[in-house]
Design an enzyme around this catalytic site. Structure first.
Site, PDB file in Angstrom:
ATOM      1  N   ASN A   1      -1.467   8.607  12.635  1.00  0.00           N
ATOM      2  CA  ASN A   1      -1.853   9.499  11.528  1.00  0.00           C
ATOM      3  C   ASN A   1      -3.354   9.482  11.252  1.00  0.00           C
ATOM      4  OD1 ASN A   1      -1.816   6.929  10.352  1.00  0.00           O
ATOM      5  ND2 ASN A   1      -1.271   7.739   8.348  1.00  0.00           N
TER       6      ASN A   1
ATOM      7  N   LYS B   1      -4.667  -0.889  21.391  1.00  0.00           N
ATOM      8  CA  LYS B   1      -3.566  -0.023  21.823  1.00  0.00           C
ATOM      9  C   LYS B   1      -3.388   1.085  20.794  1.00  0.00           C
ATOM     10  CE  LYS B   1       0.861   0.191  20.972  1.00  0.00           C
ATOM     11  NZ  LYS B   1       1.059   1.653  21.099  1.00  0.00           N
TER      12      LYS B   1
ATOM     13  N   GLY C   1       1.042   0.385  10.747  1.00  0.00           N
ATOM     14  CA  GLY C   1       2.201   1.167  11.160  1.00  0.00           C
ATOM     15  C   GLY C   1       3.360   0.936  10.212  1.00  0.00           C
ATOM     16  N   SER C   2       4.566   1.077  10.732  1.00  0.00           N
ATOM     17  CA  SER C   2       5.729   1.006   9.852  1.00  0.00           C
ATOM     18  C   SER C   2       6.024  -0.431   9.417  1.00  0.00           C
ATOM     19  CB  SER C   2       6.952   1.574  10.561  1.00  0.00           C
ATOM     20  OG  SER C   2       7.390   0.660  11.551  1.00  0.00           O
TER      21      SER C   2
ATOM     22  N   GLY D   1       5.927  -3.792  11.626  1.00  0.00           N
ATOM     23  CA  GLY D   1       4.994  -4.807  11.129  1.00  0.00           C
ATOM     24  C   GLY D   1       5.681  -6.144  10.923  1.00  0.00           C
TER      25      GLY D   1
ATOM     26  N   GLU E   1      -0.920  -3.668   7.872  1.00  0.00           N
ATOM     27  CA  GLU E   1      -1.084  -2.587   6.905  1.00  0.00           C
ATOM     28  C   GLU E   1       0.095  -1.652   7.116  1.00  0.00           C
ATOM     29  OE1 GLU E   1      -2.347  -1.965   3.936  1.00  0.00           O
ATOM     30  OE2 GLU E   1      -3.884  -3.152   4.957  1.00  0.00           O
TER      31      GLU E   1
ATOM     32  N   CYS F   1      -0.507   6.900   4.722  1.00  0.00           N
ATOM     33  CA  CYS F   1       0.095   5.738   4.048  1.00  0.00           C
ATOM     34  C   CYS F   1      -0.184   5.852   2.569  1.00  0.00           C
ATOM     35  CB  CYS F   1      -0.521   4.432   4.521  1.00  0.00           C
ATOM     36  SG  CYS F   1      -0.617   4.301   6.265  1.00  0.00           S
TER      37      CYS F   1
ATOM     38  N   GLU G   1       9.882   5.424   2.015  1.00  0.00           N
ATOM     39  CA  GLU G   1       8.752   6.195   2.520  1.00  0.00           C
ATOM     40  C   GLU G   1       9.259   7.352   3.384  1.00  0.00           C
ATOM     41  OE1 GLU G   1       5.957   4.373   5.329  1.00  0.00           O
ATOM     42  OE2 GLU G   1       4.332   5.207   4.121  1.00  0.00           O
TER      43      GLU G   1
HETATM   44  C1  UN1 Z   1      -3.728   5.935   6.060  1.00  0.00           C
HETATM   45  O1  UN1 Z   1      -3.075   6.798   5.513  1.00  0.00           O
HETATM   46  O2  UN1 Z   1      -3.188   5.118   6.804  1.00  0.00           O
HETATM   47  O3  UN1 Z   1      -7.541   6.857   1.733  1.00  0.00           O
HETATM   48  C2  UN1 Z   1      -5.203   5.820   5.904  1.00  0.00           C
HETATM   49  C3  UN1 Z   1      -7.202   7.688   2.566  1.00  0.00           C
HETATM   50  C4  UN1 Z   1      -7.891   7.667   3.902  1.00  0.00           C
HETATM   51  C5  UN1 Z   1      -7.264   6.671   4.804  1.00  0.00           C
HETATM   52  C6  UN1 Z   1      -5.769   6.747   4.886  1.00  0.00           C
HETATM   53  N1  UN1 Z   1      -9.280   7.355   3.705  1.00  0.00           N
HETATM   54  O4  UN1 Z   1      -6.323   8.481   2.361  1.00  0.00           O
END
Ligand code: UN1
Length: 491
Positions: free
Chosen positions: A149, A172, A225-226, A230, A247, A281, A382
């Site tokens: 994403n 990767k 990632g998910s 994770g 994350e 995210c 999510e």
């Molecule tokens: C993400 O969605 O994994 O704050 C990152 C934000 C962007 C980064 C998002 N600067 O929405």
């Protein structure tokens, strides 16, 4: 075009490698073929990174930073090209593609500055004629696993602090978005970064990711990632006593209080919920609204949503692009069915769009549910798509309680003009990022990025905090008294 690995400063030959297609989510067009690397490829990359690391760690940090300045300069020069590649393979609209490349450029210059800081501490010793300090030491070879994403920004959050601190890395990228990584390999090459400092290995999580996690010479794994993946990365990395920085997901909310500027709140919700087709995210997927302004907010949102144009993100007039693939489309649609079954009211959207020029892409209509129960699945899980759930509350305390009632803790936002409300909220919202009078997205690279609870495991990407992931603290005591002085005893 075949995308092959960049290892030890060289492009790997095709050999008898297997490839999978990379497709444009806006129209199904094949853009490239990406290598499905093997464990042997990972071994080669780790060996190259390990060989380079000892020398790299001895390059003065300001000189390491010079490569980052050069990387930033080249990215700036190529900004439009990189943004177009990004939009074609990932689908986000071109304006956001440019924004994401800018995020990478910012990170390059910011981390380059760290080359002349990388601060440690000096502190008094408890003994006379003794000096004490702590410094950041590089860890070695680090493994970076990044999602589709944000194909470039997230990679820069991880790789730039890693290299300025004296580590070497293998990266990767997601198999859906390898072209950005290929472009970045070309940037590294053009910047003249020494062979083996930056290595890119394409392929699946199960093969390449696993080989990275299992390899004894990879000391750190940084993963975005998910939550499901994770957790497994942490479990397997933990067995090898690796430092694992995670994350993961979010279920971010915008709180709209009864004294909010509703027009502004609508803009903030639209941008953070439907930008990137909800595939951030940090995307807003819940709106927690005070009962006194619920109806008005609903109607303002519905009117504003009519203006959202959907289509190929390369078209400058389009506001919402496709979602990444058919599987994502099905997942989103399935959640909408769940929402209906749970008794939520579907106000608009809730369908796959495939008419006319949308026929060959993966498009989902921006979707708004209201009267959503706070504990329902669409309010807890999510979805990672353009679906928002409105939840009604009667007070600030209740809003905060609802915000905090999910297993994730990435981002939250509150719209209010009352200073007391705002200060209480920023203290009590249990998320790693809090916005006031803005949506849930838009993190800036010089602040720590990450979340509480199921979103992470205590580490942060970007900001100075990222250096904690890629360095080990070393405490150094220098006794210049000429005699043996015993701490805790001779003072
Ligand atoms: C993400 O969605 O994994 O704050 C990152 C934000 C962007 C980064 C998002 N600067 O929405």
């Amino acid at each position: 075009m075949q995308l092959n690995n960049y290892i030890g400063g060289k492009w790997q030959d095709a050999g008898d490698a297997k490839y999978v297609p990379v497709t444009n989510p806006a129209n199904g067009e094949e853009l490239a073929q990406v290598r499905l690397s093997t464990k042997e490829d990972v071994n080669l990359a780790v060996a190259a990174a390990k060989k380079a690391q000892k020398k790299w760690a001895l390059v003065p940090a300001p000189k390491r930073a010079d490569y980052l300045y050069e990387i930033g300069r080249i990215m700036k020069e190529k900004k439009e090209h990189l943004a177009q590649v990004l939009t074609k393979e990932m689908g986000k609209v071109i304006e956001e593609g440019r924004g994401e490349v800018q995020e990478g450029i910012d990170m390059a210059f910011y981390m380059a500055g760290e080359g002349r800081r990388l601060f440690g501490e000096t502190t008094p010793s408890e003994l006379a004629d003794k000096f004490a300090m702590s410094v950041r030491a590089p860890i070695g070879v680090v493994g970076l696993i990044t999602p589709w994403n944000f194909p470039v920004a997230i990679a820069t959050w991880k790789s730039f602090p890693a290299i300025v601190a004296g580590n070497t890395f293998l990266w990767k990228p997601a198999t859906e978005t390898p072209m950005m990584a290929y472009e970045m390999a070309k940037v590294f090459e053009e910047a003249g970064i020494p062979a083996g400092v930056a290595n890119i290995v394409f392929g699946s999580g199960s093969e390449v990711g696993t080989a990275m996690i299992e390899h004894p010479d990879v000391k750190v794994i940084s993963f975005t990632g998910s939550t499901e993946t994770g957790r497994s990365v942490a479990e397997r990395g933990g067995r090898h006593l690796k430092k694992v920085s995670l994350e993961m997901g979010g279920k971010n909310a915008v709180i709209v209080m009864d004294d909010a500027d509703l027009g502004l709140a609508v803009e903030g919700i639209l941008w953070s919920a439907f930008g990137t087709a909800g595939q951030r995210c940090t995307a807003c997927s819940r709106v927690i609204v005070h009962k006194d302004v619920k109806e008005e907010l609903e109607s303002l949102l519905l009117t504003a949503m009519e203006q959202l144009t959907i289509g190929d993100g390369m078209d400058e007039t389009v506001k919402i692009g496709p979602v990444i693939n058919k599987k994502a489309l099905e997942k989103i649609h399935n959640y909408v069915q769940i929402g209906k079954e749970e008794g939520a009211t579907l106000l608009v959207g809730g369908e796959i769009l495939a008419e006319g020029n949308l026929a060959n892409g993966n498009y989902y209509a921006p979707t708004l549910f209201t009267n959503v129960e706070r504990d329902s699945r669409i309010a807890q899980e999510e979805i990672f798509g353009p679906v928002v759930s409105l939840i009604e509350v009667s007070s600030l305390d209740e809003a905060i309680e609802v915000n905090n009632s999910v297993t994730f803790g990435l981002s939250s936002s509150i719209f209010s003009r009352d200073v007391n409300t705002v200060f209480k909220a920023q203290r009590d919202l249990d998320t790693g990022i809090v916005y006031v009078n803005a949506g849930t997205t838009g993190a800036e690279i010089h602040l720590p990025f990450g979340g509480t609870k199921g979103t992470g495991n205590g580490h942060r990407d970007s900001g100075v905090a990222a250096l904690d992931v890629y360095t080990e603290w070393k405490s150094i005591y220098i006794d210049f008294s000429g005699k043996l002085q015993r701490a805790q005893i001779d003072n």
